[in-house]
Design an enzyme around this catalytic site. Structure first.
Site, PDB file in Angstrom:
ATOM      1  N   PRO A  90       0.811  -1.223   0.000  1.00 29.65           N
ATOM      2  CA  PRO A  90       0.000   0.000   0.000  1.00 29.65           C
ATOM      3  C   PRO A  90       0.844   1.274   0.000  1.00 29.65           C
ATOM      4  O   PRO A  90       0.344   2.359  -0.297  1.00 29.65           O
ATOM      5  CB  PRO A  90      -0.825  -0.101   1.289  1.00 29.65           C
ATOM      6  CG  PRO A  90      -0.117  -1.086   2.146  1.00 29.65           C
ATOM      7  CD  PRO A  90       0.629  -2.001   1.229  1.00 29.65           C
ATOM      8  N   GLU A 117       1.640  -8.203   8.835  1.00 29.13           N
ATOM      9  CA  GLU A 117       1.940  -6.785   9.069  1.00 29.13           C
ATOM     10  C   GLU A 117       2.762  -6.175   7.926  1.00 29.13           C
ATOM     11  O   GLU A 117       2.696  -4.982   7.655  1.00 29.13           O
ATOM     12  CB  GLU A 117       2.689  -6.656  10.407  1.00 29.13           C
ATOM     13  CG  GLU A 117       2.814  -5.250  10.934  1.00 29.13           C
ATOM     14  CD  GLU A 117       1.475  -4.553  11.101  1.00 29.13           C
ATOM     15  OE1 GLU A 117       0.470  -5.224  11.377  1.00 29.13           O
ATOM     16  OE2 GLU A 117       1.442  -3.322  10.928  1.00 29.13           O
ATOM     17  N   ARG A 155      -4.131  -7.612 -20.767  1.00 28.89           N
ATOM     18  CA  ARG A 155      -5.064  -7.213 -21.834  1.00 28.89           C
ATOM     19  C   ARG A 155      -4.416  -6.280 -22.851  1.00 28.89           C
ATOM     20  O   ARG A 155      -4.943  -6.068 -23.935  1.00 28.89           O
ATOM     21  CB  ARG A 155      -6.350  -6.612 -21.254  1.00 28.89           C
ATOM     22  CG  ARG A 155      -6.164  -5.313 -20.523  1.00 28.89           C
ATOM     23  CD  ARG A 155      -7.403  -4.947 -19.742  1.00 28.89           C
ATOM     24  NE  ARG A 155      -8.585  -4.785 -20.571  1.00 28.89           N
ATOM     25  CZ  ARG A 155      -8.812  -3.711 -21.318  1.00 28.89           C
ATOM     26  NH1 ARG A 155      -7.971  -2.710 -21.331  1.00 28.89           N
ATOM     27  NH2 ARG A 155      -9.913  -3.631 -22.040  1.00 28.89           N
ATOM     28  N   ASP A 170      -9.712   2.948 -24.799  1.00 28.71           N
ATOM     29  CA  ASP A 170     -10.201   2.839 -23.424  1.00 28.71           C
ATOM     30  C   ASP A 170      -9.929   4.116 -22.637  1.00 28.71           C
ATOM     31  O   ASP A 170      -9.018   4.868 -22.963  1.00 28.71           O
ATOM     32  CB  ASP A 170      -9.478   1.698 -22.693  1.00 28.71           C
ATOM     33  CG  ASP A 170     -10.080   0.336 -22.998  1.00 28.71           C
ATOM     34  OD1 ASP A 170     -11.222   0.296 -23.472  1.00 28.71           O
ATOM     35  OD2 ASP A 170      -9.390  -0.675 -22.752  1.00 28.71           O
TER      36      ASP A 170
HETATM   37  C1  LIG Z   1      -2.216  -5.859   5.944  1.00 32.64           C
HETATM   38  S1  LIG Z   1      -1.192  -5.364   4.614  1.00 32.64           S
HETATM   39  C2  LIG Z   1       0.164  -4.616   5.440  1.00 32.64           C
HETATM   40  C3  LIG Z   1       0.038  -3.138   5.550  1.00 32.64           C
HETATM   41  C4  LIG Z   1       1.207  -2.482   6.266  1.00 32.64           C
HETATM   42  N1  LIG Z   1       1.192  -2.805   7.669  1.00 32.64           N
HETATM   43  C5  LIG Z   1       1.136  -0.963   6.097  1.00 32.64           C
HETATM   44  O1  LIG Z   1       0.529  -0.314   6.923  1.00 32.64           O
HETATM   45  O2  LIG Z   1       1.657  -0.433   5.096  1.00 32.64           O
HETATM   46  C6  LIG Z   1      -0.562  -6.898   4.083  1.00 32.64           C
HETATM   47  C7  LIG Z   1      -0.137  -6.960   2.614  1.00 32.64           C
HETATM   48  O3  LIG Z   1      -1.245  -6.717   1.779  1.00 32.64           O
HETATM   49  C8  LIG Z   1      -0.799  -6.150   0.570  1.00 32.64           C
HETATM   50  N2  LIG Z   1      -1.539  -4.889   0.352  1.00 32.64           N
HETATM   51  C9  LIG Z   1      -2.339  -4.270   1.243  1.00 32.64           C
HETATM   52  N3  LIG Z   1      -2.877  -3.172   0.750  1.00 32.64           N
HETATM   53  C10 LIG Z   1      -2.419  -3.058  -0.509  1.00 32.64           C
HETATM   54  C11 LIG Z   1      -2.597  -2.094  -1.547  1.00 32.64           C
HETATM   55  N4  LIG Z   1      -3.369  -1.037  -1.383  1.00 32.64           N
HETATM   56  N5  LIG Z   1      -1.976  -2.311  -2.715  1.00 32.64           N
HETATM   57  C12 LIG Z   1      -1.181  -3.388  -2.903  1.00 32.64           C
HETATM   58  N6  LIG Z   1      -0.959  -4.327  -1.956  1.00 32.64           N
HETATM   59  C13 LIG Z   1      -1.571  -4.170  -0.766  1.00 32.64           C
HETATM   60  C14 LIG Z   1       0.701  -5.951   0.670  1.00 32.64           C
HETATM   61  O4  LIG Z   1       1.328  -7.034   0.032  1.00 32.64           O
HETATM   62  C15 LIG Z   1       0.916  -5.968   2.171  1.00 32.64           C
HETATM   63  O5  LIG Z   1       2.213  -6.364   2.534  1.00 32.64           O
END
Ligand SMILES: C[S@@+](CC[C@H](N)C(=O)[O-])C[C@H]1O[C@@H](n2cnc3c(N)ncnc32)[C@H](O)[C@@H]1O
Length: 246
Positions: A90, A117, A155, A170
């Site tokens: 994220p 986490e 795609r 698109d």
């Molecule tokens: C619960 S999340 C961890 C978030 C982290 N503790 C933080 O606050 O940045 C677990 C995993 O979900 C994935 N993930 C969560 N949100 C995401 C997003 N918006 N885009 C891409 N991957 C995401 C990532 O691989 C991440 O390591």
């Protein structure tokens, strides 16, 4: 294109990669998916992939060893030189059409799907080439994100969509949102299709589509208009839309 996915939940990909365009893309040789459980690379007796964070705190952290070794294995098997190694996260660069177009030019993508986490920071610092987020929200794991990015990339590969031109029109590909679409019947419960679309005049139809595409962008995503150079005609249409709004 070779797409490798490192995940603790490989079954999640079966439905998405086994349906529709993403499936057809493998059948016509445009892409090859390889979904790997990185737990298989854990070098400890219990195949543990996570551990408590140094310094304490809630949640578990993915250990570096299984992910480093899994990526090394995928690279050693690859026919390509420099795969893009993408950490789903994220905190990464927000995914968009431009990035999808850039990734579609690569021969080999490796996605790392996190859970819990997060990751040991050394993965981020020493293993990957990219960090991609699919939006400003937190998911349970990186799997859904990897599916979203894969779909947006596959795609675009040559030969994947029946009509090669269709993705070029698109939303976002042209810098604006796509125009509205209609299909038969010409009148449905009193709701009519715009006359111009039934006229058979392709010059007028193209012009209507260009204008409605701009109107839609003006209404919904005016921020996109800041990044494109408007023609004189488009500037005139924008003035019209502004007047209509007053
Ligand atoms: C619960 S999340 C961890 C978030 C982290 N503790 C933080 O606050 O940045 C677990 C995993 O979900 C994935 N993930 C969560 N949100 C995401 C997003 N918006 N885009 C891409 N991957 C995401 C990532 O691989 C991440 O390591």
């Amino acid at each position: 294109m070779q797409i490798d996915i490192l995940t603790l939940f490989p079954e999640m990909f079966e439905g998405v990669f086994g349906q529709s365009i993403l499936k057809k893309a493998t059948e016509n040789g445009a892409v090859n998916y390889h979904v790997v459980n990185f737990r298989e690379f854990a070098d400890n007796k219990h195949q543990t992939v996570d551990d408590y964070p140094y310094g304490g705190g809630a949640g578990m952290v993915l250990k570096p060893q299984p992910i480093f070794d899994a990526v090394a294995h995928l690279k050693s098997e690859a026919r390509t030189d420099r795969p893009r190694v993408i950490l789903m996260c994220p905190q990464g660069k927000r995914h968009d059409q431009k990035l999808a177009e850039e990734l579609a030019k690569e021969e080999h993508l490796i996605f790392i799907c996190g859970h819990y986490e997060g990751y040991d920071e050394r993965i981020r610092e020493h293993l990957i080439t990219d960090e991609i987020s699919i939006g400003d929200f937190v998911l349970t794991g990186g799997e859904l994100g990897a599916m979203v990015v894969t779909d947006s990339v596959v795609r675009l590969l040559p030969g994947v969509l029946g009509n090669e031109e269709s993705h070029m029109r698109d939303s976002f590909s042209t810098g604006v949102l796509e125009h509205p679409h209609y299909t038969r019947p010409a009148e449905f419960r009193g709701m009519k299709v715009p006359d111009v679309l039934l006229s058979g005049n392709h010059r007028l139809i193209d012009e209507w589509r260009a204008k409605e595409s701009l109107r839609r962008t003006f209404d919904r995503r005016p921020d996109l208009l800041e990044d494109i150079e408007l023609t004189v005609q488009q500037k005139g249409w924008i003035t019209e839309f502004e007047k209509e709004r007053k």
